[in-house]
Design a protein around this motif. Structure first.
Motif, short mmCIF file in Angstrom:
data_model
loop_
_atom_site.label_atom_id
_atom_site.label_comp_id
_atom_site.label_asym_id
_atom_site.label_seq_id
_atom_site.Cartn_x
_atom_site.Cartn_y
_atom_site.Cartn_z
N ALA A 111 0.83 -1.21 0.00
CA ALA A 111 0.00 0.00 0.00
C ALA A 111 0.86 1.26 0.00
O ALA A 111 0.54 2.24 -0.68
CB ALA A 111 -0.92 0.00 1.23
N ALA A 201 -7.59 -1.03 -0.17
CA ALA A 201 -6.64 -0.46 0.78
C ALA A 201 -5.31 -0.15 0.11
O ALA A 201 -4.68 0.89 0.38
CB ALA A 201 -6.43 -1.42 1.95
N THR A 204 -5.72 2.92 -2.25
CA THR A 204 -5.77 4.20 -1.54
C THR A 204 -4.52 4.44 -0.71
O THR A 204 -4.43 5.45 0.01
CB THR A 204 -7.01 4.25 -0.61
N GLN A 205 -3.58 3.51 -0.79
CA GLN A 205 -2.28 3.61 -0.12
C GLN A 205 -2.40 3.78 1.39
O GLN A 205 -1.67 4.54 2.01
CB GLN A 205 -1.45 4.74 -0.73
N ASN A 206 -3.33 3.01 1.97
CA ASN A 206 -3.51 3.00 3.42
C ASN A 206 -2.90 1.71 3.98
O ASN A 206 -3.51 0.65 3.93
CB ASN A 206 -5.00 3.08 3.77
N GLN A 208 -2.22 0.63 7.05
CA GLN A 208 -2.88 -0.05 8.17
C GLN A 208 -4.12 -0.80 7.72
O GLN A 208 -4.37 -1.93 8.15
CB GLN A 208 -3.27 0.97 9.25
N HIS A 209 -4.89 -0.18 6.83
CA HIS A 209 -6.09 -0.85 6.32
C HIS A 209 -5.70 -2.09 5.50
O HIS A 209 -6.40 -3.11 5.55
CB HIS A 209 -6.92 0.10 5.48
N PRO A 242 -10.71 -0.97 10.72
CA PRO A 242 -10.67 0.15 9.78
C PRO A 242 -11.84 1.10 10.02
O PRO A 242 -12.96 0.67 10.32
CB PRO A 242 -10.79 -0.53 8.41
#
Length: 243
Positions: A111, A201, A204-206, A208-209, A242
């Motif tokens: 991510a 995830a 969206t470059q998240n 943790q998600h 999340p």
């Protein structure tokens, strides 16, 4: 002969030939018998022999020279074996335990680090999995999706480890695909939905998600296959929800 039977025969022959090397029966520089000779000696087909020899070459145990044959490279100093095949429920639990330690971090890094090409490869793998209809395709395409995630981490150790564990991982994936879900959704639909959460995830470059989504997916997959939750020997850090 089915693909499964061929694989089992090839695995057995691979182990037999490798033992000859590791025991010193075939020392470094030894020219091993030809495909035809090995097929005759072990009462198997040449494709079975060929597959075993490919694995020996991949392991760096032998080297083939065009027009000359195959030779032992390093005798009793052959490199470490690959991971052994899945044989029982404990092996399945161990495989998932290892994957939870590796793939969640790989997803988080994917991510953070993924490029546009990585994202397109992930989309393609996700779409291909959604179109699978048979058990064998379920496992192979499921693996391709997870390998795409590992590659997107831009740490080659993740993708290399995944490739080394290909047989063990696909074994469990194919089993998951063989059994119908107890609800309205098929197991493929459930897996596809969980994959979609991972894709979103990473897109969206998240980080943790992405970690959370992979953790949930692998935990659910293990539960679907085993029919129960495997309780860890220690309290693994539970990802945050999340939101």
């Amino acid at each position: 002969m089915s693909a499964t039977e061929k694989t089992k025969l090839s695995q057995k022959l691979y182990e037999t030939l490798r033992q000859r090397v590791e025991s010193g029966e075939w020392s470094q520089g030894t020219r091993i018998p030809t495909e035809m000779e090995l097929a005759s000696q072990h009462a198997v087909s040449r494709p079975v022999v060929r597959e075993a020899l490919v694995r020996l070459r991949d392991d760096g145990v032998i080297s083939s020279k065009r027009g000359s044959g195959s030779y032992v490279l390093n005798g009793g100093n052959a490199g470490p074996r690959k991971f052994r095949e899945i044989e029982n429920v404990a092996d399945v639990i161990h495989a998932f335990e290892f994957r939870l330690s590796v793939e969640c971090d790989a997803a988080a890094l994917a991510a953070v680090r993924r490029g546009e090409a990585d994202l397109q490869a992930l989309y393609a793998a996700h779409e291909a999995f959604g179109q699978t209809v048979d058990d064998e395709g379920f496992g192979d395409l499921d693996f391709d999706f997870h390998l795409a995630v590992a590659r997107a981490s831009h740490n080659p150790m993740y993708s290399t480890t995944m490739s080394m564990l290909h047989r063990q991982i696909v074994f469990g994936m194919r089993l998951i695909g063989q059994f119908p879900s107890s609800g309205s959704q098929t197991r493929r639909d459930l897996v596809e939905s969980e994959h979609a959460q991972i894709v979103e995830a990473i897109a969206t470059q998240n980080g943790q998600h992405a970690y959370n989504a992979m953790f949930e997916h692998l935990s659910n997959s293990r539960r679907r296959l085993l029919g129960f939750d495997a309780v860890p020997d220690w309290n693994r850090h539970q990802p945050t929800t999340p939101g």
